[in-house]
Design a protein around this motif. Structure first.
Motif, PDB file in Angstrom:
ATOM      1  N   THR A 159      -4.038  -2.919   2.710  1.00  9.03           N
ATOM      2  CA  THR A 159      -3.060  -3.688   2.395  1.00  9.03           C
ATOM      3  C   THR A 159      -2.938  -5.204   2.951  1.00  9.03           C
ATOM      4  OG1 THR A 159      -0.673  -3.916   2.940  1.00  9.03           O
ATOM      5  CG2 THR A 159      -2.013  -3.057   4.899  1.00  9.03           C
ATOM      6  N   SER A 176       0.834  -1.092   0.041  1.00 13.98           N
ATOM      7  CA  SER A 176       0.005  -0.105   0.036  1.00 13.98           C
ATOM      8  C   SER A 176       0.822   1.114  -0.025  1.00 13.98           C
ATOM      9  CB  SER A 176      -1.034  -0.151   1.190  1.00 13.98           C
ATOM     10  OG  SER A 176      -0.580  -0.061   2.389  1.00 13.98           O
ATOM     11  N   ASP A 232      -6.650   5.785   4.824  1.00 16.60           N
ATOM     12  CA  ASP A 232      -5.632   4.724   4.829  1.00 16.60           C
ATOM     13  C   ASP A 232      -6.123   3.789   5.743  1.00 16.60           C
ATOM     14  OD1 ASP A 232      -3.364   3.037   4.977  1.00 16.60           O
ATOM     15  OD2 ASP A 232      -1.984   4.751   5.419  1.00 16.60           O
ATOM     16  N   ARG A 253       4.369  -7.969  -0.633  1.00 14.89           N
ATOM     17  CA  ARG A 253       4.010  -6.609  -1.250  1.00 14.89           C
ATOM     18  C   ARG A 253       2.856  -6.657  -2.251  1.00 14.89           C
ATOM     19  NH1 ARG A 253       4.912  -4.343   1.916  1.00 14.89           N
ATOM     20  NH2 ARG A 253       5.273  -2.550   0.805  1.00 14.89           N
ATOM     21  N   TYR A 295      -4.815  -0.749   8.870  1.00 14.24           N
ATOM     22  CA  TYR A 295      -5.107  -1.559  10.248  1.00 14.24           C
ATOM     23  C   TYR A 295      -6.692  -1.756  10.551  1.00 14.24           C
ATOM     24  CZ  TYR A 295      -0.263  -0.547  10.687  1.00 14.24           C
ATOM     25  OH  TYR A 295       1.212  -0.110  10.590  1.00 14.24           O
ATOM     26  N   SER A 318      -0.540  -6.444   4.152  1.00 11.16           N
ATOM     27  CA  SER A 318       0.842  -6.841   4.840  1.00 11.16           C
ATOM     28  C   SER A 318       0.522  -7.117   6.476  1.00 11.16           C
ATOM     29  CB  SER A 318       1.547  -5.394   4.928  1.00 11.16           C
ATOM     30  OG  SER A 318       2.211  -5.244   3.559  1.00 11.16           O
TER      31      SER A 318
END
Ligand code: PMP
Length: 351
Positions: free
Chosen positions: A206, A85, A180, A217, A183, A208
């Motif tokens: 993301t 991201s 964003d 990634r 989380y 991740s």
């Protein structure tokens, strides 16, 4: 002094948390998932036909987009994929923030935002969080060149309800608002549900954190098709193939295994609540976390000595030597046994 020296672009880069090669460490400094990726990811990689690597990867991301579309209930034309991201966000900044007016983001937030602004010469203004590290929506009502908000915020872990995000969107219909959501899967509600209502919204997520694939990634943006089209044009101006074929196969498998995904994030949420409760007993104050990490302080004392003590014992957490937050440690939620070791070392430190 060489004559070409003053022609070289100089930038101050973002510095990620360290990836130490020490044995037996408890690594709680970069908000990775403590559990492995879905077994379906392992299967997809093992079954991957390496002969396929001869060819360039797909740029349509057909299977991956189908899996994400089904999960998020958005059209595949609303999805934009990138190499983590960070890359997706960087392309969003370059594509959406082209104004003389400053882009707004909180004074305490992901420290890559100002790096991208500097890289692309985007003016920006940091908007102070309140004393409890909350975002105040009315602070974002004035004229601006766009807005970026991490929700939950990092490194604070504090979550902003969707009603507040909507409030910001209502007052900023002429600029792009990026949320964003690196989380979001640890207790928050995604702003994806607002995409039909606001054509200036772009939600970034993301693989991740909650999907345990930081090493692969993979990141993505969800927005309306016009903004995705604009992102594609910028991306295709410097790299047509941000996601390799193996990453696409792995990411598709992870997106389809929703049961494993839920199991993993629920384990993390449970461990997080136990960690906060134990720290509370020891006299720590921890911000209300909706993330896979916590932000905690011991009696508002500078956190560097505790950070260094933990490091000397092989427990790596994150300390930021910055105004407002130097009394806090950001600690990733690990497995239960990692959490026990962290707590034991903290007890040793405070006696
Ligand atoms: N946004 C936030 C708020 C983050 O903390 C991170 C992780 N450093 C990212 C985006 C980027 O994560 P990735 O590039 O691994 O998707």
């Amino acid at each position: 002094m060489k004559l070409w020296q003053d022609k070289i672009r100089k930038v101050v880069p973002y510095v990620p948390g360290e990836q130490p090669k020490i044995k037996d460490i408890v690594k709680l400094n970069t908000n990775e998932c403590p559990y492995p990726p879905s077994p379906m990811v392992e299967k997809a990689i093992k079954e991957f036909d390496t002969k396929e690597l001869r060819k360039y990867p797909s740029i349509e991301f057909t299977e991956l987009k189908a899996a994400l579309s089904a999960y998020y209930k958005v059209g595949s034309e609303q999805l934009f994929l990138g190499n983590g991201s960070d890359e997706v966000l960087a392309i969003c900044f370059q594509t959406f923030f082209n104004s003389d007016k400053p882009v707004l983001f909180p004074d305490v937030t992901y420290s890559f935002y100002d790096v991208w602004c500097d890289l692309y010469n985007i003016p920006y203004k940091r908007v102070p969080l309140d004393e409890s590290f909350n975002i105040i929506p009315s602070d974002y009502y004035g004229e601006n060149g766009g807005i970026v908000i991490a929700n939950p915020n990092a490194p604070t872990s504090v979550y902003m309800p969707l009603s507040s995000i909507e409030d910001i969107l209502e007052h900023n219909k002429d600029v792009i608002v990026i949320i964003d959501e690196a989380y979001i899967d640890f207790g928050g509600e995604s702003a994806v549900s607002l995409l039909d209502k606001y054509d200036n919204l772009c939600v970034v997520q993301t693989y991740s954190k909650s999907r345990a694939l930081a090493g692969m990634r993979v990141g993505y943006a969800m927005s309306n098709k016009d903004l995705v089209f604009a992102l594609e044009a910028v991306k295709n101006s410097f790299n047509s193939y941000p996601l390799d074929s193996i990453a696409q196969a792995a990411a598709t498998a992870a997106a389809l295994d929703t049961a494993y995904f839920d199991e993993c994030r629920n384990k993390i949420i449970n461990t997080r609540q136990r960690l906060i409760a134990e720290l509370d007993k020891l006299g720590f104050t921890t911000l209300p976390s909706f993330a896979n990490f916590i932000f905690t302080t011991y009696k508002n004392r500078n956190a560097k000595p505790l950070f260094e003590y933990l490091r000397s014992k092989g427990v790596i957490v994150r300390y930021f030597n910055k105004p407002r937050i130097d009394a806090y440690l950001r600690i990733t939620v690990g497995t239960d046994s990692e959490t026990d070791r962290l707590l034991a070392e903290i007890k040793n430190f405070i006696g």
